[in-house]
Design an enzyme around this catalytic site. Structure first.
Site, PDB file in Angstrom:
ATOM      1  N   GLY A 342       0.851  -1.270   0.111  1.00 47.48           N
ATOM      2  CA  GLY A 342      -0.001  -0.019  -0.132  1.00 47.48           C
ATOM      3  C   GLY A 342       0.997   1.093   0.070  1.00 47.48           C
ATOM      4  O   GLY A 342       0.974   2.036  -1.266  1.00 47.48           O
ATOM      5  N   TYR A 383       2.400   8.625  15.582  1.00 44.29           N
ATOM      6  CA  TYR A 383       3.476   7.672  15.325  1.00 44.29           C
ATOM      7  C   TYR A 383       5.139   8.105  15.553  1.00 44.29           C
ATOM      8  O   TYR A 383       6.080   7.439  15.643  1.00 44.29           O
ATOM      9  CB  TYR A 383       3.596   6.639  14.135  1.00 44.29           C
ATOM     10  CG  TYR A 383       2.241   6.397  13.552  1.00 44.29           C
ATOM     11  CD1 TYR A 383       1.510   5.665  14.640  1.00 44.29           C
ATOM     12  CD2 TYR A 383       1.646   6.567  12.498  1.00 44.29           C
ATOM     13  CE1 TYR A 383       0.361   5.028  14.294  1.00 44.29           C
ATOM     14  CE2 TYR A 383       0.439   6.218  11.891  1.00 44.29           C
ATOM     15  CZ  TYR A 383      -0.268   5.264  13.039  1.00 44.29           C
ATOM     16  OH  TYR A 383      -1.479   4.925  12.580  1.00 44.29           O
ATOM     17  N   CYS A 410      -4.987  23.782  17.087  1.00 42.76           N
ATOM     18  CA  CYS A 410      -4.872  23.940  18.558  1.00 42.76           C
ATOM     19  C   CYS A 410      -4.488  22.939  19.466  1.00 42.76           C
ATOM     20  O   CYS A 410      -5.195  22.190  20.165  1.00 42.76           O
ATOM     21  CB  CYS A 410      -6.376  24.542  18.992  1.00 42.76           C
ATOM     22  SG  CYS A 410      -6.043  25.290  20.828  1.00 42.76           S
ATOM     23  N   TYR A 440      -1.646   7.349   3.918  1.00 38.37           N
ATOM     24  CA  TYR A 440      -2.272   7.525   5.299  1.00 38.37           C
ATOM     25  C   TYR A 440      -1.980   8.880   5.774  1.00 38.37           C
ATOM     26  O   TYR A 440      -1.985   9.441   6.674  1.00 38.37           O
ATOM     27  CB  TYR A 440      -1.269   6.768   6.325  1.00 38.37           C
ATOM     28  CG  TYR A 440      -1.311   5.183   6.132  1.00 38.37           C
ATOM     29  CD1 TYR A 440      -2.417   4.502   6.224  1.00 38.37           C
ATOM     30  CD2 TYR A 440      -0.103   4.639   5.505  1.00 38.37           C
ATOM     31  CE1 TYR A 440      -2.629   3.107   5.803  1.00 38.37           C
ATOM     32  CE2 TYR A 440      -0.244   2.917   5.282  1.00 38.37           C
ATOM     33  CZ  TYR A 440      -1.224   2.504   5.426  1.00 38.37           C
ATOM     34  OH  TYR A 440      -1.537   1.119   5.066  1.00 38.37           O
TER      35      TYR A 440
END
Length: 483
Positions: A342, A383, A410, A440
């Site tokens: 992917g 991550y 914020c 992603y």
């Protein structure tokens, strides 16, 4: 899965001549900003044989150039920023197609199934279909996109650890090629949805208990997480028995998925040993030889100029050898492989353009705030992912300095890139390109702070077109029906 004749891909611009990098750290100028002659941002690499490949260009796409102007797919990036606004995702169609073909070339006897969760829209699904790949979907929405472009049902693999009855019914009605069974409860539920006279092909997702991936949240092959059927607890063996007892289901193979952003082939080699042993046990216990083995995806890419992803060739050599040797040792026919890349297909094909809103110089660092952030790229906050960045659209004679690229949300953790190499005179109004945002990013984008999601602009052969429009405030207000 059948492989149709592939259309001619958009042509790839001729690579620029590269000078030999000096051994000392020097800086040269180009039209956009300074770059390091010894391998900094924008240097377009070649593979050892000297030919230009999309994997050698990472983290930028194969057609991205910075001279005479910054462009991708032959389209000046500043033109895209001016016409479509910022932030904006740019996807290089030529790069996507080249990566699809690289996987098919490296694994000519395997089924290559693109993992739609990385990035999917109707245009992307069409490119994948035209390049002869299959499509791995894990929701009713992803399946709906596939159906909307007439994606061949037999080339679709349907995943998910908690597929709803509606999703299973949609998959069965469309006639998807494989449904990956992820839990014991799914077996009778799926069997009850198959019409009389039909059999649904299924794979069993097995937990090989192998940890791999760049972050704990994207390691999915070990015990104790939510995916798959455990060998250790006996669930995998129980699932085999239950599927074989369902005349509506046809067990054709086993599946595993180790994780994401895996940069070495060795974990896949270990997975092959575990999975082939499970195939042998099924043969020895039930007298059936399952013809398919799906090793999932997770092949990693380079996000930084000095990074190196796992190429299709590196993956293929290791996996093919492991399958051949382990099957021979167990006197088992070699199964037909399926792999599900992917990120390694869509990731480096994408970049994001931002406009600088403000620059702050503190005692410890320079903060460059842009008009996007964690709503269009949540990976750094989720991550700890690292990115590089590059100023485009004007020359700078100033030296490159490490800066912190931050978003407009914020949230203190709204950081896009730490240590991004930007010139010392970076200022409000400048446009910045961040590479390797094709996977992603759009698929995980949110409307945090009620910020509309950016558009996706596809480029190829000097032409640009919007394939996903910008989400406007009116779109957000239409969903709010409380008054």
């Amino acid at each position: 899965m059948s492989e149709p004749t592939m259309p001619t891909a958009p042509t790839m611009p001729t690579a620029p001549t590269m000078s030999t990098a000096p051994t000392t750290r020097t800086v040269v100028r180009d039209d956009d900003q300074t770059r390091e002659a010894n391998g900094g941002p924008g240097v377009l690499r070649r593979d050892p044989a000297g030919s230009r490949t999309p994997f050698a260009a990472e983290p930028w796409s194969a057609t991205t150039r910075f001279q005479p102007v910054a462009s991708t797919g032959g389209v000046p990036l500043m033109d895209i920023a001016e016409r479509h606004g910022t932030p904006v995702y740019v996807v290089d169609e030529t790069d996507v197609r080249a990566r699809c073909r690289a996987f098919r070339t490296a694994l000519p006897d395997a089924d290559i199934v693109y993992a739609a969760k990385a990035f999917l829209c109707r245009a992307m699904a069409t490119w994948i279909r035209q390049e002869g790949l299959g499509l791995d979907v894990c929701s009713g929405g992803e399946l709906a996109i596939a159906r909307s472009v007439g994606f061949p049902a037999e080339r679709i693999v349907f995943h998910g650890n908690a597929k709803t009855p509606r999703e299973l019914l949609d998959a069965v009605e469309y006639g998807v090629g494989r449904i990956v069974v992820d839990n014991l409860a799914e077996i009778p539920r799926l069997a009850g949805l198959v019409p009389p006279g039909r059999r649904q092909k299924v794979l069993l997702r097995v937990v090989p208990d192998i940890e791999a991936g760049a972050h704990a949240s994207i390691r999915t092959g070990g015990e104790g997480q939510k995916f798959g059927l455990s060998i250790a607890t006996g669930d995998a063996a129980a699932a085999v028995v239950r599927v074989l007892r369902q005349p509506e289901l046809h067990l054709v193979g086993l599946h595993c998925h180790l994780g994401s952003q895996i940069l070495a082939a060795e974990p896949y080699e270990r997975a092959v040993r575990v999975m082939v042993e499970q195939l042998a046990r099924i043969r020895d216990t039930y007298g059936i030889v399952l013809p398919e083995l799906d090793l999932g995806g997770g092949q990693g890419i380079a996000y930084l100029p000095d990074g190196h992803g796992l190429t299709p060739d590196e993956f293929a050599v290791t996996v093919a050898k492991a399958v051949r040797e382990r099957c021979a040792a167990l006197d088992l026919p070699e199964p037909r492989l399926t792999v599900e890349p992917g990120r390694s297909i869509s990731g480096p094909a994408g970049l994001t353009l931002y406009r600088v809103i403000a620059v702050k110089r503190t005692l410890s660092r320079t903060l460059v705030a842009v008009d996007g952030g964690m709503s269009d790229n949540p990976r750094p906050s989720l991550y700890g992912a690292r990115y590089t960045a590059r100023l485009i659209g004007r020359r700078s004679a100033m030296p490159v300095r490490p800066t912190t690229l931050v978003g407009h949300h914020c949230e203190a953790g709204d950081v896009i890139a730490e240590g991004a190499p930007l010139p010392a005179d970076i200022r409000a109004g400048d446009v910045i390109a961040v590479p390797a945002t094709g996977a992603y990013h759009h698929s995980m984008a949110s409307t945090y702070n009620l910020t509309g999601r950016p558009p996706v602009v596809a480029v190829a052969d000097g032409a640009a077109r919007v394939v996903v429009r910008r989400e406007e405030i009116d779109d957000l207000l239409r969903r709010d029906v409380g008054l």
